[in-house]
Scaffold this motif. Structure first.
Motif, mmCIF file in Angstrom:
data_model
loop_
_atom_site.group_PDB
_atom_site.id
_atom_site.type_symbol
_atom_site.label_atom_id
_atom_site.label_comp_id
_atom_site.label_asym_id
_atom_site.label_seq_id
_atom_site.Cartn_x
_atom_site.Cartn_y
_atom_site.Cartn_z
ATOM 1 N N ASN A 125 0.833 -1.205 0.000
ATOM 2 C CA ASN A 125 0.000 0.000 0.000
ATOM 3 C C ASN A 125 0.868 1.255 0.000
ATOM 4 O O ASN A 125 2.051 1.220 0.346
ATOM 5 N N PRO A 126 0.294 2.386 -0.399
ATOM 6 C CA PRO A 126 1.073 3.627 -0.533
ATOM 7 C C PRO A 126 1.749 4.080 0.765
ATOM 8 O O PRO A 126 2.877 4.572 0.730
ATOM 9 N N SER A 127 1.076 3.910 1.898
ATOM 10 C CA SER A 127 1.669 4.376 3.157
ATOM 11 C C SER A 127 2.901 3.547 3.515
ATOM 12 O O SER A 127 3.885 4.075 4.038
ATOM 13 N N ALA A 128 2.868 2.248 3.223
ATOM 14 C CA ALA A 128 4.028 1.392 3.502
ATOM 15 C C ALA A 128 5.192 1.750 2.583
ATOM 16 O O ALA A 128 6.355 1.763 3.011
ATOM 17 N N ILE A 129 4.875 2.063 1.333
ATOM 18 C CA ILE A 129 5.924 2.475 0.380
ATOM 19 C C ILE A 129 6.553 3.784 0.848
ATOM 20 O O ILE A 129 7.777 3.950 0.824
ATOM 21 N N LYS A 130 5.701 4.710 1.314
ATOM 22 C CA LYS A 130 6.197 5.991 1.813
ATOM 23 C C LYS A 130 7.097 5.778 3.030
ATOM 24 O O LYS A 130 8.146 6.411 3.164
ATOM 25 N N ARG A 131 6.698 4.906 3.952
ATOM 26 C CA ARG A 131 7.502 4.641 5.153
ATOM 27 C C ARG A 131 8.878 4.087 4.795
ATOM 28 O O ARG A 131 9.870 4.407 5.447
ATOM 29 N N ILE A 132 8.937 3.248 3.781
ATOM 30 C CA ILE A 132 10.225 2.689 3.349
ATOM 31 C C ILE A 132 11.165 3.821 2.936
ATOM 32 O O ILE A 132 12.336 3.859 3.331
ATOM 33 N N GLY A 133 10.645 4.771 2.169
ATOM 34 C CA GLY A 133 11.465 5.905 1.735
ATOM 35 C C GLY A 133 11.911 6.763 2.906
ATOM 36 O O GLY A 133 13.082 7.165 2.992
ATOM 37 N N ILE A 134 10.987 7.040 3.827
ATOM 38 C CA ILE A 134 11.306 7.864 4.990
ATOM 39 C C ILE A 134 12.354 7.171 5.858
ATOM 40 O O ILE A 134 13.308 7.800 6.322
ATOM 41 N N ASN A 135 12.155 5.865 6.079
ATOM 42 C CA ASN A 135 13.103 5.119 6.902
ATOM 43 C C ASN A 135 14.493 5.112 6.288
ATOM 44 O O ASN A 135 15.501 5.211 7.005
#
Length: 87
Positions: free
Chosen positions: A4-14
């Motif tokens: 999902n988009p939020s998990a993809i975003k978290r990967i980038g932030i992390n």
């Protein structure tokens, strides 16, 4: 893999945060090694100046949660003992 988009975003932030944390920890370690090298060379003046800089790096790492408070205190104490031993 993230779906999902939020998990993809978290990967980038992390990943961004990991790189920033590694950089700050590396600067701290380099500063510690610099002070230790100056102590080995018995350069009191430069060691005292560099110690202040190193303490700032250690305090910032503790503040950001990169290292534990007791770890930071122990490192500062050991470096201060070494520098004061020269004087």
């Amino acid at each position: 893999m993230a779906n999902n988009p939020s998990a993809i975003k978290r990967i980038g932030i992390n990943n961004k945060k990991r790189v920033a944390n590694q950089s700050q920890k590396s600067e701290m370690r380099t500063a510690i090694k610099t002070v230790e090298a100056l102590v080995e060379a018995k350069d009191v003046e430069k060691a005292q100046v560099e110690l202040k800089n190193t303490v700032k790096h250690i305090d910032k790492a503790v503040q950001k949660g990169l290292i534990h408070k007791n770890n930071g205190d122990r490192q500062k104490s050991r470096l201060t003992k070494k520098v004061n031993g020269l004087a």
